[in-house]
Motif scaffolding. Structure first.
Motif, PDB file in Angstrom:
ATOM      1  N   GLN A 170     -10.561   1.070   5.467  1.00 28.65           N
ATOM      2  CA  GLN A 170      -9.683   1.962   4.724  1.00 28.65           C
ATOM      3  C   GLN A 170      -8.560   1.153   4.089  1.00 28.65           C
ATOM      4  N   SER A 171      -8.222   1.558   2.836  1.00 29.38           N
ATOM      5  CA  SER A 171      -7.210   0.795   2.097  1.00 29.38           C
ATOM      6  C   SER A 171      -5.819   1.071   2.668  1.00 29.38           C
ATOM      7  N   VAL A 172      -4.957   0.083   2.499  1.00 28.65           N
ATOM      8  CA  VAL A 172      -3.546   0.288   2.862  1.00 28.65           C
ATOM      9  C   VAL A 172      -2.948   1.301   1.890  1.00 28.65           C
ATOM     10  N   LYS A 173      -3.366   1.181   0.629  1.00 28.11           N
ATOM     11  CA  LYS A 173      -2.926   2.124  -0.425  1.00 28.11           C
ATOM     12  C   LYS A 173      -3.289   3.541   0.009  1.00 28.11           C
ATOM     13  N   GLN A 174      -2.321   4.454  -0.102  1.00 28.32           N
ATOM     14  CA  GLN A 174      -2.584   5.830   0.329  1.00 28.32           C
ATOM     15  C   GLN A 174      -2.735   6.757  -0.877  1.00 28.32           C
ATOM     16  N   ALA A 175      -3.236   7.970  -0.607  1.00 28.30           N
ATOM     17  CA  ALA A 175      -3.343   8.999  -1.651  1.00 28.30           C
ATOM     18  C   ALA A 175      -3.055  10.340  -0.996  1.00 28.30           C
ATOM     19  N   ALA A 176      -2.548  11.262  -1.801  1.00 32.54           N
ATOM     20  CA  ALA A 176      -2.287  12.616  -1.294  1.00 32.54           C
ATOM     21  C   ALA A 176      -2.495  13.606  -2.437  1.00 32.54           C
ATOM     22  N   LEU A 177      -2.993  14.785  -2.133  1.00 31.22           N
ATOM     23  CA  LEU A 177      -3.127  15.822  -3.163  1.00 31.22           C
ATOM     24  C   LEU A 177      -1.721  16.287  -3.523  1.00 31.22           C
ATOM     25  N   SER A 178      -1.438  16.378  -4.828  1.00 29.87           N
ATOM     26  CA  SER A 178      -0.070  16.716  -5.270  1.00 29.87           C
ATOM     27  C   SER A 178       0.338  18.112  -4.795  1.00 29.87           C
ATOM     28  N   THR A 179      -0.678  18.969  -4.521  1.00 33.23           N
ATOM     29  CA  THR A 179      -0.368  20.348  -4.083  1.00 33.23           C
ATOM     30  C   THR A 179      -0.345  20.459  -2.551  1.00 33.23           C
ATOM     31  N   GLY A 180      -0.554  19.342  -1.862  1.00 33.20           N
ATOM     32  CA  GLY A 180      -0.687  19.422  -0.404  1.00 33.20           C
ATOM     33  C   GLY A 180      -2.102  19.866  -0.070  1.00 33.20           C
ATOM     34  N   GLU A 181      -2.364  20.164   1.199  1.00 37.97           N
ATOM     35  CA  GLU A 181      -3.706  20.599   1.584  1.00 37.97           C
ATOM     36  C   GLU A 181      -3.632  21.996   2.219  1.00 37.97           C
ATOM     37  N   GLY A 236       3.544  20.494   2.118  1.00 42.93           N
ATOM     38  CA  GLY A 236       3.895  19.077   2.246  1.00 42.93           C
ATOM     39  C   GLY A 236       2.735  18.169   1.882  1.00 42.93           C
ATOM     40  N   PHE A 237       3.126  16.915   1.506  1.00 45.00           N
ATOM     41  CA  PHE A 237       2.102  15.917   1.178  1.00 45.00           C
ATOM     42  C   PHE A 237       1.378  15.483   2.454  1.00 45.00           C
ATOM     43  N   VAL A 238       0.067  15.299   2.330  1.00 38.81           N
ATOM     44  CA  VAL A 238      -0.756  14.827   3.448  1.00 38.81           C
ATOM     45  C   VAL A 238      -1.254  13.429   3.085  1.00 38.81           C
ATOM     46  N   PRO A 239      -0.529  12.370   3.474  1.00 38.09           N
ATOM     47  CA  PRO A 239      -0.916  11.010   3.075  1.00 38.09           C
ATOM     48  C   PRO A 239      -2.184  10.558   3.787  1.00 38.09           C
ATOM     49  N   ARG A 240      -3.135  10.035   3.009  1.00 40.06           N
ATOM     50  CA  ARG A 240      -4.403   9.548   3.542  1.00 40.06           C
ATOM     51  C   ARG A 240      -4.723   8.221   2.853  1.00 40.06           C
ATOM     52  N   SER A 241      -5.746   7.516   3.315  1.00 35.90           N
ATOM     53  CA  SER A 241      -6.141   6.269   2.633  1.00 35.90           C
ATOM     54  C   SER A 241      -6.761   6.625   1.286  1.00 35.90           C
ATOM     55  N   ASN A 242      -6.421   5.864   0.245  1.00 34.07           N
ATOM     56  CA  ASN A 242      -6.965   6.139  -1.086  1.00 34.07           C
ATOM     57  C   ASN A 242      -8.429   5.722  -1.192  1.00 34.07           C
ATOM     58  N   PRO A 292       5.550  10.042  -0.126  1.00 28.89           N
ATOM     59  CA  PRO A 292       5.438   8.940   0.836  1.00 28.89           C
ATOM     60  C   PRO A 292       5.308   7.618   0.066  1.00 28.89           C
ATOM     61  N   ALA A 293       5.828   6.558   0.621  1.00 26.41           N
ATOM     62  CA  ALA A 293       5.761   5.243  -0.042  1.00 26.41           C
ATOM     63  C   ALA A 293       4.302   4.840  -0.228  1.00 26.41           C
ATOM     64  N   ASN A 294       4.053   4.038  -1.283  1.00 24.88           N
ATOM     65  CA  ASN A 294       2.728   3.434  -1.467  1.00 24.88           C
ATOM     66  C   ASN A 294       1.626   4.502  -1.521  1.00 24.88           C
ATOM     67  N   THR A 295       1.973   5.702  -2.030  1.00 32.06           N
ATOM     68  CA  THR A 295       1.007   6.809  -2.047  1.00 32.06           C
ATOM     69  C   THR A 295       0.804   7.335  -3.458  1.00 32.06           C
ATOM     70  N   LYS A 296      -0.472   7.364  -3.884  1.00 32.38           N
ATOM     71  CA  LYS A 296      -0.845   7.872  -5.212  1.00 32.38           C
ATOM     72  C   LYS A 296      -1.047   9.381  -5.101  1.00 32.38           C
ATOM     73  N   LEU A 297      -0.375  10.154  -5.971  1.00 30.40           N
ATOM     74  CA  LEU A 297      -0.555  11.611  -5.931  1.00 30.40           C
ATOM     75  C   LEU A 297      -1.739  11.980  -6.813  1.00 30.40           C
ATOM     76  N   ILE A 298      -2.617  12.846  -6.296  1.00 26.65           N
ATOM     77  CA  ILE A 298      -3.849  13.206  -7.004  1.00 26.65           C
ATOM     78  C   ILE A 298      -3.848  14.692  -7.357  1.00 26.65           C
ATOM     79  N   GLY A 299      -4.237  15.006  -8.602  1.00 23.55           N
ATOM     80  CA  GLY A 299      -4.402  16.397  -9.035  1.00 23.55           C
ATOM     81  C   GLY A 299      -3.077  17.067  -9.370  1.00 23.55           C
TER      82      GLY A 299
END
Ligand SMILES: CC(C)(C)[C@H](NC(=O)Nc1cc(F)cc(F)c1)C(=O)N(CC(=O)NO)CC1CCCC1
Ligand SMILES: [Zn+2]
Length: 195
Positions: free
Chosen positions: A109-120, A131-137, A188-195
């Motif tokens: 799993q990447s160190v880089k994280q991703a989270a859905l912009s709308t939360g889950e 809230g954001f749910v940070p996960r591995s990108n 969250p730091a180092n986290t790409k927001l998706i959607g």
């Protein structure tokens, strides 16, 4: 096919248990459970059908969510791109992924994280927790299919988030466990927001 009242809700211990390894060849009982889980997802993503049966359109369903504490989840990710995904009338017959994963393991799993912009949200959690749910990108997942054959998948972005959400269920983890209680909507730091 399962209906909403077959889906176990938060508060039931099965959602917090570590699920058991699935033995192959699959028993007829587990084959039937897996089929009913996938049928739920397919029907829930069809606009007419989900109205008829009152189903929340779903992209994934883990066995513990139907009371079966075994290591498998059904996943149905349409090929439409992310911002059309939440429309249940996604006509796409072609799917990015349609299948049930058995004994899945995230091997990288990447160190880089991703989270859905709308939360889950979650089919087992009636009240959305904001809230954001940070996960591995990016993740690499090893799993077995219904025949017991092993596969390795490399996933990024939305599909990686879906797989992590469903694999979490197999280890008794729910999405809101990952939300920062103090600052749920602070990026969250180092986290790409998706959607
Ligand atoms: C909780 C819920 C809002 C029902 C969420 N729905 C969803 O993802 N809708 C959707 C997605 C599509 F790609 C196509 C479509 F037609 C409808 C979902 O199924 N889940 C799965 C779940 O609860 N599994 O246990 C929650 C998602 C949050 C991030 C990943 C999975
Ligand atoms: Zn869920």
């Amino acid at each position: 096919m399962y209906l909403m009242n077959d889906i176990v809700r938060d508060g039931n211990a099965v959602l917090r248990a570590q699920a058991a390894v699935v033995e192959f060849p699959l028993s007829d009982e587990l084959k039937a459970v897996a089929k009913n889980m996938m049928d739920y997802l397919v029907v829930s993503q069809d606009e007419e059908q989900n109205e008829k049966y009152g189903l929340r359109p779903g992209v994934g369903l883990a066995a513990p969510q139907v009371g079966v504490s075994k290591l498998f989840s059904s996943i149905l990710i349409p090929s439409a791109d992310i911002d059309e995904l939440d429309e249940a009338d996604v006509e796409s017959e072609d799917y990015f992924f349609k299948g049930t994963i058995f004994n899945p393991v995230i091997t990288r799993q990447s160190v880089k994280q991703a989270a859905l912009s709308t939360g889950e949200g979650c089919l087992s959690v009636d009240e959305d927790v904001p809230g954001f749910v940070p996960r591995s990108n990016r993740i690499t997942v090893k799993y077995q299919d219904e025949t017991g054959e092993s596969h390795e998948l490399k996933l990024e972005g939305y599909p990686a988030i879906v797989f992590q959400h469903e694999i979490d269920h197999l280890h008794g983890v729910l999405y809101y466990d990952h939300i920062n209680k103090q600052d749920p909507w602070t990026e969250p730091a180092n986290t790409k927001l998706i959607g």
